[in-house]
Enzyme design. Sequence first.
Site, PDB file in Angstrom:
ATOM      1  N   HIS A 145      -4.471  45.175  58.109  1.00  0.00           N
ATOM      2  CA  HIS A 145      -5.359  44.121  58.609  1.00  0.00           C
ATOM      3  C   HIS A 145      -5.483  44.156  60.128  1.00  0.00           C
ATOM      4  O   HIS A 145      -6.282  43.402  60.700  1.00  0.00           O
ATOM      5  CB  HIS A 145      -4.923  42.743  58.114  1.00  0.00           C
ATOM      6  CG  HIS A 145      -3.727  42.152  58.789  1.00  0.00           C
ATOM      7  ND1 HIS A 145      -2.468  42.160  58.228  1.00  0.00           N
ATOM      8  CD2 HIS A 145      -3.599  41.514  59.975  1.00  0.00           C
ATOM      9  CE1 HIS A 145      -1.622  41.547  59.033  1.00  0.00           C
ATOM     10  NE2 HIS A 145      -2.281  41.146  60.110  1.00  0.00           N
ATOM     11  N   ASP A 147      -0.746  46.223  52.534  1.00  0.00           N
ATOM     12  CA  ASP A 147      -1.141  45.981  53.926  1.00  0.00           C
ATOM     13  C   ASP A 147      -0.383  46.951  54.844  1.00  0.00           C
ATOM     14  O   ASP A 147       0.480  46.550  55.625  1.00  0.00           O
ATOM     15  CB  ASP A 147      -0.847  44.522  54.292  1.00  0.00           C
ATOM     16  CG  ASP A 147      -1.453  44.123  55.632  1.00  0.00           C
ATOM     17  OD1 ASP A 147      -2.264  44.900  56.173  1.00  0.00           O
ATOM     18  OD2 ASP A 147      -1.112  43.032  56.126  1.00  0.00           O
ATOM     19  N   GLN A 195       1.565  34.588  64.782  1.00  0.00           N
ATOM     20  CA  GLN A 195       0.373  35.335  65.155  1.00  0.00           C
ATOM     21  C   GLN A 195       0.672  36.274  66.320  1.00  0.00           C
ATOM     22  O   GLN A 195       1.310  35.881  67.295  1.00  0.00           O
ATOM     23  CB  GLN A 195      -0.772  34.397  65.540  1.00  0.00           C
ATOM     24  CG  GLN A 195      -1.534  33.834  64.365  1.00  0.00           C
ATOM     25  CD  GLN A 195      -0.900  32.565  63.832  1.00  0.00           C
ATOM     26  OE1 GLN A 195       0.091  32.103  64.363  1.00  0.00           O
ATOM     27  NE2 GLN A 195      -1.462  32.034  62.763  1.00  0.00           N
ATOM     28  N   GLY A 196       0.201  37.500  66.207  1.00  0.00           N
ATOM     29  CA  GLY A 196       0.448  38.502  67.230  1.00  0.00           C
ATOM     30  C   GLY A 196       1.594  39.426  66.901  1.00  0.00           C
ATOM     31  O   GLY A 196       1.775  40.459  67.549  1.00  0.00           O
ATOM     32  N   ASP A 197       2.389  39.065  65.865  1.00  0.00           N
ATOM     33  CA  ASP A 197       3.487  39.932  65.429  1.00  0.00           C
ATOM     34  C   ASP A 197       3.054  40.875  64.312  1.00  0.00           C
ATOM     35  O   ASP A 197       3.818  41.766  63.922  1.00  0.00           O
ATOM     36  CB  ASP A 197       4.671  39.094  64.929  1.00  0.00           C
ATOM     37  CG  ASP A 197       5.343  38.316  66.040  1.00  0.00           C
ATOM     38  OD1 ASP A 197       5.505  38.895  67.128  1.00  0.00           O
ATOM     39  OD2 ASP A 197       5.690  37.143  65.830  1.00  0.00           O
ATOM     40  N   SER A 198       1.861  40.687  63.782  1.00  0.00           N
ATOM     41  CA  SER A 198       1.375  41.499  62.665  1.00  0.00           C
ATOM     42  C   SER A 198       1.557  42.990  62.916  1.00  0.00           C
ATOM     43  O   SER A 198       1.311  43.484  64.023  1.00  0.00           O
ATOM     44  CB  SER A 198      -0.114  41.230  62.430  1.00  0.00           C
ATOM     45  OG  SER A 198      -0.323  39.970  61.873  1.00  0.00           O
TER      46      SER A 198
END
Length: 372
Positions: free
Chosen positions: A55, A102, A194-197
Site C-alpha cells: 500500500h 500487503d 501513520q508513517g510507520d507503514s
Amino acid sequence: KTKPLEMFKNSMPILAESRIVGGNNAQQGEYPFFVQGSGCGGSLIWDDVVLTAAHCEGAPFDSGVLVGPHILNTLSDNTTDLIGVQRQVPHPSYDSNSDVYDFMLLKLEHPVTNPNLTPIVVNSLKENPMSNDVLTVIGFGLTFEGSNSLSNRLQEVNVNYIDYETCDDLYDGDIVDSVMLCAGVPGGGKSSCQGDSGGPIFDQEGTQVGVTSWGLGCGWKYFPGVYSRVSGAKDWIDATICELSSNPPASCEQTSTGNNEVVIEVKHDDYPEETGWTLRDSAGNLIAGQATGSFSTVDGTVSKTAFVAEGAYSFELTDSYGDGFCCDYGRGEFKITVNGEPVITGSNGAFQDVTAETFNVVGLNAAPTAVD
C-alpha cells in the site's frame, strides 16, 4: 539515478494507512537494516532489495530511500546511505480492500556497499511468533494519534504477539492468519502509527516476522496493530530477490540434484508482469521458477534449465489478472522438455488464474511421461 538529499528532504511526506506511539528513541547504528522512504518505512533484506508494504507503492519511494537512518531525512557519517529505487514490485495477490498480501519489494539502483549497513533475516517459520512473544517495531511515524508531523528521531517500541483467534474476534473476522499477525500491549498505548507503514516488526533474535500494515487508531486498547506475516509470502520474497537482484544469493543458483536435464520455456503475452511459475519436486521443494512481476518484456521468452534426479515433478503457472496469457493479448505458451524429449508442448496459455502440469522423470535411457 539517485536524487540529491535536498530533493529527498523536500519531497512531500505521504502518510500511508498504517498506525510508533509509546516508544523510545533508537540509537545511531542500532538498526542498520531500516529503510526510510517519504512517509513509509522498509527493511533491507538483501544487498539491493528492500521489503516494504504494497500500500506504499508509488510516491513514498519515488525520491529514493535512506538506508540506516536514525534522524529523519538525514545522512549520518558511516551509518546511512541514500540510494535510488529502480523498481517497485508489489505482491501479485495484494488486495487494497482487505490488505491481504500487503508486501512489496524495491530493487535499489545499486547494492549497499557500506559495511555498517546489513540486511535483516526474514522469518520462514509459520509458528514464529508465538503467543505473547515480545516483538519490536521501529519507524519515523507519528508519536501520537492526530499529529500531523513525523517523528524526527527513529522510534522503537516493544509489543506482544496476539494470537489469531483473539485478534480476529477484535477485528470482526478481518484477519487472515496465513498472511497477517497482530501485536500490541494490554491496555494499549504502544503501537505503530501513520508513517510507520512498510517498516519491520522483528523478534528478540532480530528476525523480521512482519511488515507494518494497518489497524484501527494508534495504540487503541482493543485494536492492536496488524502486520503482514512474512512467512506467508517467503517463497515469493525469495524468488523475487533471485529475479531482481544484480547480485543474487548463492541459493538462487540452480543446484543439480541429478543428471536429467529439464528445460522450461515460457513465452509471454502482452502483460508478462502478470505471469509467474514454479517447478517443484514431489516433496514440494522449489527447483526453478520465475516470480510474478519480475519479467517485463512484452512477448518475451524465459528459458531455464535444471538438472534433476528421477521422480515426479510439478509445474505451476499463474496469472495474477486471472485471464491466462493467451489469446486476447498475445499468444503465450509454455513447453517442457526432459533430456531433450518434449513432455508438454503446444498452445496452452488459455487458462484463468492457474494451470498445472505433473510429469515423471524416469532417467536418461527411458522416455519421460506427462501425468494426466
